[in-house]
Design a protein around this motif. Structure first.
Motif, PDB file in Angstrom:
ATOM      1  N   LEU A  31      -6.330  -3.982  -0.592  1.00  0.00           N
ATOM      2  CA  LEU A  31      -5.875  -3.159   0.525  1.00  0.00           C
ATOM      3  C   LEU A  31      -7.004  -2.252   1.015  1.00  0.00           C
ATOM      4  CD1 LEU A  31      -2.349  -1.914  -0.640  1.00  0.00           C
ATOM      5  CD2 LEU A  31      -2.831  -3.541   1.196  1.00  0.00           C
ATOM      6  N   GLU A  32      -7.146  -2.138   2.323  1.00  0.00           N
ATOM      7  CA  GLU A  32      -8.050  -1.151   2.893  1.00  0.00           C
ATOM      8  C   GLU A  32      -7.287   0.166   3.066  1.00  0.00           C
ATOM      9  OE1 GLU A  32      -5.834  -2.959   6.308  1.00  0.00           O
ATOM     10  OE2 GLU A  32      -6.814  -3.712   4.473  1.00  0.00           O
ATOM     11  N   ASN A  33      -8.029   1.232   3.218  1.00  0.00           N
ATOM     12  CA  ASN A  33      -7.403   2.526   3.470  1.00  0.00           C
ATOM     13  C   ASN A  33      -6.908   2.559   4.921  1.00  0.00           C
ATOM     14  OD1 ASN A  33      -6.579   5.168   3.567  1.00  0.00           O
ATOM     15  ND2 ASN A  33      -8.602   6.056   3.290  1.00  0.00           N
ATOM     16  N   PRO A  34      -5.599   2.750   5.150  1.00  0.00           N
ATOM     17  CA  PRO A  34      -5.070   2.688   6.515  1.00  0.00           C
ATOM     18  C   PRO A  34      -5.110   4.007   7.260  1.00  0.00           C
ATOM     19  CG  PRO A  34      -3.261   2.963   4.993  1.00  0.00           C
ATOM     20  CD  PRO A  34      -4.527   2.929   4.155  1.00  0.00           C
ATOM     21  N   LEU A  35      -5.603   5.079   6.620  1.00  0.00           N
ATOM     22  CA  LEU A  35      -5.501   6.413   7.190  1.00  0.00           C
ATOM     23  C   LEU A  35      -6.863   6.972   7.583  1.00  0.00           C
ATOM     24  CD1 LEU A  35      -2.979   7.957   4.636  1.00  0.00           C
ATOM     25  CD2 LEU A  35      -2.473   6.975   6.872  1.00  0.00           C
ATOM     26  N   PRO A  36      -6.897   7.840   8.600  1.00  0.00           N
ATOM     27  CA  PRO A  36      -8.151   8.534   8.924  1.00  0.00           C
ATOM     28  C   PRO A  36      -8.440   9.584   7.871  1.00  0.00           C
ATOM     29  CG  PRO A  36      -6.346   9.391  10.257  1.00  0.00           C
ATOM     30  CD  PRO A  36      -5.784   8.220   9.494  1.00  0.00           C
ATOM     31  N   GLY A  37      -9.692   9.783   7.555  1.00  0.00           N
ATOM     32  CA  GLY A  37     -10.057  10.781   6.559  1.00  0.00           C
ATOM     33  C   GLY A  37     -10.919  10.197   5.463  1.00  0.00           C
ATOM     34  N   VAL A  38     -11.079  10.957   4.407  1.00  0.00           N
ATOM     35  CA  VAL A  38     -11.934  10.572   3.289  1.00  0.00           C
ATOM     36  C   VAL A  38     -11.055  10.238   2.089  1.00  0.00           C
ATOM     37  CG1 VAL A  38     -13.780  11.298   1.741  1.00  0.00           C
ATOM     38  CG2 VAL A  38     -13.776  12.072   4.130  1.00  0.00           C
ATOM     39  N   GLU A  39     -11.290   9.074   1.508  1.00  0.00           N
ATOM     40  CA  GLU A  39     -10.486   8.650   0.363  1.00  0.00           C
ATOM     41  C   GLU A  39     -11.078   9.185  -0.935  1.00  0.00           C
ATOM     42  OE1 GLU A  39      -8.117   4.711  -1.176  1.00  0.00           O
ATOM     43  OE2 GLU A  39     -10.077   4.414  -0.246  1.00  0.00           O
ATOM     44  N   HIS A  40     -10.191   9.588  -1.831  1.00  0.00           N
ATOM     45  CA  HIS A  40     -10.577  10.099  -3.138  1.00  0.00           C
ATOM     46  C   HIS A  40      -9.721   9.416  -4.203  1.00  0.00           C
ATOM     47  CE1 HIS A  40     -12.807  13.588  -1.432  1.00  0.00           C
ATOM     48  NE2 HIS A  40     -11.890  13.501  -0.478  1.00  0.00           N
ATOM     49  N   SER A  41     -10.151   9.575  -5.450  1.00  0.00           N
ATOM     50  CA  SER A  41      -9.403   9.037  -6.586  1.00  0.00           C
ATOM     51  C   SER A  41      -9.109  10.165  -7.572  1.00  0.00           C
ATOM     52  CB  SER A  41     -10.204   7.932  -7.282  1.00  0.00           C
ATOM     53  OG  SER A  41      -9.429   7.329  -8.301  1.00  0.00           O
ATOM     54  N   TYR A  42      -7.877  10.210  -8.038  1.00  0.00           N
ATOM     55  CA  TYR A  42      -7.420  11.234  -8.985  1.00  0.00           C
ATOM     56  C   TYR A  42      -7.019  10.523 -10.274  1.00  0.00           C
ATOM     57  CZ  TYR A  42      -4.189  14.775 -10.961  1.00  0.00           C
ATOM     58  OH  TYR A  42      -3.540  15.667 -11.775  1.00  0.00           O
ATOM     59  N   ARG A  43      -7.592  10.945 -11.373  1.00  0.00           N
ATOM     60  CA  ARG A  43      -7.310  10.324 -12.666  1.00  0.00           C
ATOM     61  C   ARG A  43      -6.111  11.008 -13.308  1.00  0.00           C
ATOM     62  NH1 ARG A  43      -8.502   5.337 -14.688  1.00  0.00           N
ATOM     63  NH2 ARG A  43      -8.680   5.363 -16.958  1.00  0.00           N
ATOM     64  N   TRP A  44      -5.083  10.232 -13.578  1.00  0.00           N
ATOM     65  CA  TRP A  44      -3.853  10.800 -14.140  1.00  0.00           C
ATOM     66  C   TRP A  44      -3.273   9.825 -15.166  1.00  0.00           C
ATOM     67  CZ3 TRP A  44       1.652   9.904 -13.721  1.00  0.00           C
ATOM     68  CH2 TRP A  44       2.436  10.983 -14.146  1.00  0.00           C
ATOM     69  N   VAL A  65       4.047  12.689   1.063  1.00  0.00           N
ATOM     70  CA  VAL A  65       4.513  11.817  -0.024  1.00  0.00           C
ATOM     71  C   VAL A  65       5.420  10.747   0.576  1.00  0.00           C
ATOM     72  CG1 VAL A  65       5.568  11.715  -2.301  1.00  0.00           C
ATOM     73  CG2 VAL A  65       4.480  13.844  -1.539  1.00  0.00           C
ATOM     74  N   HIS A  66       4.981   9.509   0.505  1.00  0.00           N
ATOM     75  CA  HIS A  66       5.695   8.400   1.141  1.00  0.00           C
ATOM     76  C   HIS A  66       6.998   8.063   0.430  1.00  0.00           C
ATOM     77  CE1 HIS A  66       4.577   5.573  -2.068  1.00  0.00           C
ATOM     78  NE2 HIS A  66       3.353   6.088  -2.020  1.00  0.00           N
ATOM     79  N   SER A  67       7.835   7.287   1.099  1.00  0.00           N
ATOM     80  CA  SER A  67       9.100   6.824   0.534  1.00  0.00           C
ATOM     81  C   SER A  67       8.850   5.726  -0.495  1.00  0.00           C
ATOM     82  CB  SER A  67      10.017   6.308   1.645  1.00  0.00           C
ATOM     83  OG  SER A  67       9.399   5.227   2.337  1.00  0.00           O
ATOM     84  N   ALA A  70       9.593  -1.749  -1.723  1.00  0.00           N
ATOM     85  CA  ALA A  70       8.680  -2.763  -2.263  1.00  0.00           C
ATOM     86  C   ALA A  70       7.267  -2.651  -1.700  1.00  0.00           C
ATOM     87  CB  ALA A  70       9.241  -4.164  -1.998  1.00  0.00           C
ATOM     88  N   GLY A  71       7.146  -2.385  -0.396  1.00  0.00           N
ATOM     89  CA  GLY A  71       5.823  -2.340   0.227  1.00  0.00           C
ATOM     90  C   GLY A  71       5.360  -0.938   0.560  1.00  0.00           C
ATOM     91  N   ALA A  72       5.888   0.065  -0.121  1.00  0.00           N
ATOM     92  CA  ALA A  72       5.620   1.460   0.227  1.00  0.00           C
ATOM     93  C   ALA A  72       4.160   1.849  -0.010  1.00  0.00           C
ATOM     94  CB  ALA A  72       6.541   2.376  -0.572  1.00  0.00           C
ATOM     95  N   SER A  73       3.685   2.783   0.821  1.00  0.00           N
ATOM     96  CA  SER A  73       2.342   3.338   0.659  1.00  0.00           C
ATOM     97  C   SER A  73       2.208   4.520   1.606  1.00  0.00           C
ATOM     98  CB  SER A  73       1.261   2.298   0.967  1.00  0.00           C
ATOM     99  OG  SER A  73       1.168   2.083   2.365  1.00  0.00           O
ATOM    100  N   SER A  74       1.076   5.202   1.521  1.00  0.00           N
ATOM    101  CA  SER A  74       0.815   6.324   2.418  1.00  0.00           C
ATOM    102  C   SER A  74       0.622   5.876   3.864  1.00  0.00           C
ATOM    103  CB  SER A  74      -0.411   7.101   1.941  1.00  0.00           C
ATOM    104  OG  SER A  74      -1.552   6.251   1.888  1.00  0.00           O
ATOM    105  N   GLN A  75       0.533   4.571   4.094  1.00  0.00           N
ATOM    106  CA  GLN A  75       0.448   4.060   5.467  1.00  0.00           C
ATOM    107  C   GLN A  75       1.635   4.533   6.303  1.00  0.00           C
ATOM    108  OE1 GLN A  75       2.298   1.691   7.311  1.00  0.00           O
ATOM    109  NE2 GLN A  75       0.811   1.518   8.989  1.00  0.00           N
ATOM    110  N   GLU A  76       2.710   4.892   5.650  1.00  0.00           N
ATOM    111  CA  GLU A  76       3.912   5.389   6.329  1.00  0.00           C
ATOM    112  C   GLU A  76       3.599   6.557   7.267  1.00  0.00           C
ATOM    113  OE1 GLU A  76       7.954   7.711   4.873  1.00  0.00           O
ATOM    114  OE2 GLU A  76       7.197   6.062   3.655  1.00  0.00           O
ATOM    115  N   PHE A  77       2.550   7.320   6.964  1.00  0.00           N
ATOM    116  CA  PHE A  77       2.223   8.509   7.754  1.00  0.00           C
ATOM    117  C   PHE A  77       1.051   8.284   8.700  1.00  0.00           C
ATOM    118  CE2 PHE A  77       4.363  10.187   3.978  1.00  0.00           C
ATOM    119  CZ  PHE A  77       5.333  10.983   4.576  1.00  0.00           C
TER     120      PHE A  77
END
Length: 310
Positions: A31-44, A65-67, A70-77
């Motif tokens: 998957l590519e990042n669908p949102l404008p901005g800078v992508e980061h990774s958080y270790r949890w 915070v997206h819904s 099955a296909g949910a992601s931050s792309q919702e916003f």
């Protein structure tokens, strides 16, 4: 002879399903990042959780915070993030088990997501306004007890998706048959049906690229594990949403599509009355008013948010 034939057919079917599952994953690709901005990774907890940040660093923090489906992601916003970033430092996260985040074979639960939101908001944001959609609204409410949220905006929140069926989760988590069943539930026609039935009032507003991205998200490695808990009702929190909302000491705004059926407007009115909350109703919309009518959503919601013009 009949037994041998049956066994051979069964082995062939299982082998065919396994090959089909692998082909679908390969076809989906990363998957590519669908949102404008800078992508980061958080270790949890051993997972890499992906999130995107847009806006000025010193602007008020706003967490999206997206819904859950099955296909949910931050792309919702995707349709509202750029404009929100004009007033806020916007952080849009792919929850563990979804989107570009890791999807390990955990037993996902509402408690896990509430704990994640507490930790993530503490480490990545500073007293954020939280906009959470559907079942994730309940995760945010549960997290609020021990998180420093400025305000909640909940889009068609729910805490009860129906009877719990742990056997469904067990079945979907099985290696070959479960994956094949999940691939049927997450097929392009099934995803489109979900968006047409519960996501959008006007099906002509559905972007084919949104369907395609949701399908690809649903066919990443490990994609079935979190939705398996959702489909079985095992992500439902163990509390009464109205009671929890009434006990919160921070402002809460409810946003509802007037024509929502999965979580009908009467539920929103009952929640608003029981907890004495502001209820924003968007016409000609169902579960995803922010996706179908982004301008109206932004106009109404930003009027309710603190420091929107700072």
């Amino acid at each position: 002879m009949k037994v041998r034939t049956l066994l051979g057919a069964t082995v062939g079917a299982v082998a065919g399903a396994a090959i089909g599952n692998r082909l679908l994953t390969a076809r989906a690709g990363p998957l590519e990042n669908p949102l404008p901005g800078v992508e980061h990774s958080y270790r949890w907890r051993g997972m890499n959780v992906q999130y995107t940040v847009a806006g000025e660093p010193d602007a008020p923090d706003l967490l999206l915070v997206h819904s859950v489906h099955a296909g949910a992601s931050s792309q919702e916003f995707a349709s509202v993030m750029e404009e929100l970033a004009e007033s806020y430092r916007v952080v849009a996260v792919d929850l563990p088990g979804f989107g570009r985040s890791d999807r390990p074979p955990l037993v996902y639960s509402s408690g896990l997501y509430a704990e994640f939101l507490r930790d993530f908001s503490r480490d990545v944001t500073d007293e954020p306004i939280v906009i959470a959609s559907s079942l994730s609204g309940s995760f945010a409410v549960e997290a609020s007890d021990n998180a420093e949220f400025e305000q909640l905006v909940l889009i068609c929140p729910l805490a009860d998706t129906g009877e719990q069926r742990p056997w469904v989760r067990t079945l979907l988590r099985t290696p070959v048959v479960g994956t094949a069943l999940f691939n049927l539930l997450a097929s392009s026609p099934a995803i489109r049906y979900f968006y047409e039935r519960d996501g959008y009032y006007n099906a002509s507003r559905i972007d084919q690229e949104e369907i395609e991205y949701a399908w690809r998200s649903a066919h990443q490695p490990g994609a079935k594990y979190a939705p398996a808990s959702f489909a079985s009702g095992m992500l439902d929190p163990d509390f009464d949403l109205a009671t929890e909302l009434a006990s919160l000491e921070i402002p809460v705004t409810l946003v509802w599509g007037r024509d929502a059926e999965l979580v009908p407007l009467r539920d929103g009115r009952e929640l608003a009355e029981a907890a004495n909350l502001e209820l924003v109703v968007i016409d000609y919309a169902t579960q995803l008013p922010h996706g179908e009518h982004p301008e109206t959503f932004l106009e109404y919601v930003e009027a309710e948010l603190p420091r929107a013009d700072s």
